[in-house]
Design an enzyme around this catalytic site. Structure first.
Site, PDB file in Angstrom:
ATOM      1  N   PRO A  29       2.452  -5.997   0.418  1.00  0.00           N
ATOM      2  CG  PRO A  29       4.059  -4.349   0.704  1.00  0.00           C
ATOM      3  CD  PRO A  29       3.478  -5.271  -0.327  1.00  0.00           C
ATOM      4  CG  ASN A  30       1.728  -3.745   5.694  1.00  0.00           C
ATOM      5  OD1 ASN A  30       2.057  -4.405   6.667  1.00  0.00           O
ATOM      6  ND2 ASN A  30       2.530  -2.856   5.134  1.00  0.00           N
TER       7      ASN A  30
ATOM      8  CG  HIS B 282      -3.541   1.597  -5.598  1.00  0.00           C
ATOM      9  ND1 HIS B 282      -2.530   0.952  -4.927  1.00  0.00           N
ATOM     10  CD2 HIS B 282      -3.049   1.924  -6.811  1.00  0.00           C
ATOM     11  CE1 HIS B 282      -1.459   0.920  -5.703  1.00  0.00           C
ATOM     12  NE2 HIS B 282      -1.753   1.498  -6.851  1.00  0.00           N
TER      13      HIS B 282
ATOM     14  CG  ASN C 260      -3.335  -3.154  -3.664  1.00  0.00           C
ATOM     15  OD1 ASN C 260      -2.341  -2.432  -3.594  1.00  0.00           O
ATOM     16  ND2 ASN C 260      -4.414  -2.964  -2.923  1.00  0.00           N
TER      17      ASN C 260
ATOM     18  CB  ALA D 278       4.133   0.487   0.795  1.00  0.00           C
TER      19      ALA D 278
ATOM     20  NE  ARG E  92      -4.109   6.936   2.168  1.00  0.00           N
ATOM     21  CZ  ARG E  92      -3.640   5.718   2.448  1.00  0.00           C
ATOM     22  NH1 ARG E  92      -3.835   4.731   1.586  1.00  0.00           N
ATOM     23  NH2 ARG E  92      -3.003   5.495   3.583  1.00  0.00           N
TER      24      ARG E  92
ATOM     25  CE1 TYR F 195      -5.159   1.229   2.104  1.00  0.00           C
ATOM     26  CE2 TYR F 195      -4.583   1.175   4.434  1.00  0.00           C
ATOM     27  CZ  TYR F 195      -4.283   1.534   3.141  1.00  0.00           C
ATOM     28  OH  TYR F 195      -3.104   2.186   2.857  1.00  0.00           O
TER      29      TYR F 195
ATOM     30  NE  ARG G 163      -2.395  -1.256   5.680  1.00  0.00           N
ATOM     31  CZ  ARG G 163      -1.908  -1.149   4.461  1.00  0.00           C
ATOM     32  NH1 ARG G 163      -2.310  -1.987   3.508  1.00  0.00           N
ATOM     33  NH2 ARG G 163      -1.022  -0.227   4.182  1.00  0.00           N
TER      34      ARG G 163
ATOM     35  CD  GLU H 166      -0.920   1.177 -10.228  1.00  0.00           C
ATOM     36  OE1 GLU H 166      -0.602   1.479 -11.400  1.00  0.00           O
ATOM     37  OE2 GLU H 166      -0.565   1.834  -9.227  1.00  0.00           O
TER      38      GLU H 166
HETATM   39  C1  DQA Z   1      -2.794   0.726  -1.251  1.00  0.00           C
HETATM   40  C2  DQA Z   1      -2.274   2.152  -1.195  1.00  0.00           C
HETATM   41  C3  DQA Z   1      -0.798   2.185  -0.840  1.00  0.00           C
HETATM   42  O1  DQA Z   1      -0.336   3.531  -0.785  1.00  0.00           O
HETATM   43  C4  DQA Z   1      -0.588   1.544   0.523  1.00  0.00           C
HETATM   44  O2  DQA Z   1       0.801   1.518   0.823  1.00  0.00           O
HETATM   45  C5  DQA Z   1      -1.195   0.198   0.617  1.00  0.00           C
HETATM   46  C6  DQA Z   1      -2.521  -0.017   0.057  1.00  0.00           C
HETATM   47  C7  DQA Z   1      -4.329   0.677  -1.463  1.00  0.00           C
HETATM   48  O3  DQA Z   1      -4.822  -0.385  -1.813  1.00  0.00           O
HETATM   49  O4  DQA Z   1      -5.020   1.680  -1.286  1.00  0.00           O
HETATM   50  O5  DQA Z   1      -0.638  -0.702   1.234  1.00  0.00           O
HETATM   51  O6  DQA Z   1      -2.184   0.048  -2.320  1.00  0.00           O
END
Ligand code: DQA
Length: 150
Positions: free
Chosen positions: A17-18, A107, A81, A84, A114, A30, A25, A105
């Protein structure tokens, strides 16, 4: 599995998501690269390794579970990735355990620098490796790692 010497290995690059909003964003966290930039980087790295890359981004937990399930038999590994959902989803962790494919995994941000709620990952215990805080380069490192596992 399609892991024969004559067939290219496939990596599924799965974004949650997102991550479709990358580039606009919270660029201070990011970065300014877009999801298309991420996918181009992944495609180039996969090609350099003799692999092929498939891509899916979804804002929906069940769609991510479906994609992980569908990867069995078509992909040699997954770069994930989960956004959230990393911090909330037992269902995604269970799907990873169920298919038994290596998952790297990723990020973009250093989640440990954070908020506390980002410090726990349901994915990490079932991941083959974890790459955190390297920005979009992390996706390339993840493909390198996956290629090295095979
Ligand atoms: C994320 C870190 C997560 O905490 C966040 O909710 C994201 C992006 C990252 O790539 O840093 O959506 O996965």
């Amino acid at each position: 599995m399609t892991d024969t010497a004559s067939e290219p290995r496939r990596v599924l690059v799965l974004n949650g998501p997102n991550l479709n909003l990358l580039g606009t964003r919270e660029p201070g966290i990011y970065g300014t690269a877009t999801l298309a930039d991420v996918e181009a980087l992944c495609r180039d790295r996969a090609t350099a390794r003799g692999w092929e890359a498939d891509f899916l981004q979804s804002n929906h937990e069940g769609a991510l579970v479906d994609a992980i399930q569908a990867a069995r038999g078509t992909s040699s590994g997954i770069v994930l990735n989960a956004g959230a959902y990393t911090h909330t989803s037992v269902a995604i962790a269970d799907a990873i355990s169920a298919v038994g494919l290596p998952v790297i995994e990723v990020h973009l941000s250093n989640v440990h620098a954070r908020e506390a709620f980002r410090h726990h990952s349901f994915i990490s215990p079932v991941a083959a490796a974890i790459i955190i805080g390297a920005g979009i380069n992390g996706y390339g490192y993840a493909i390198d790692q996956l290629a090295g596992l095979h």
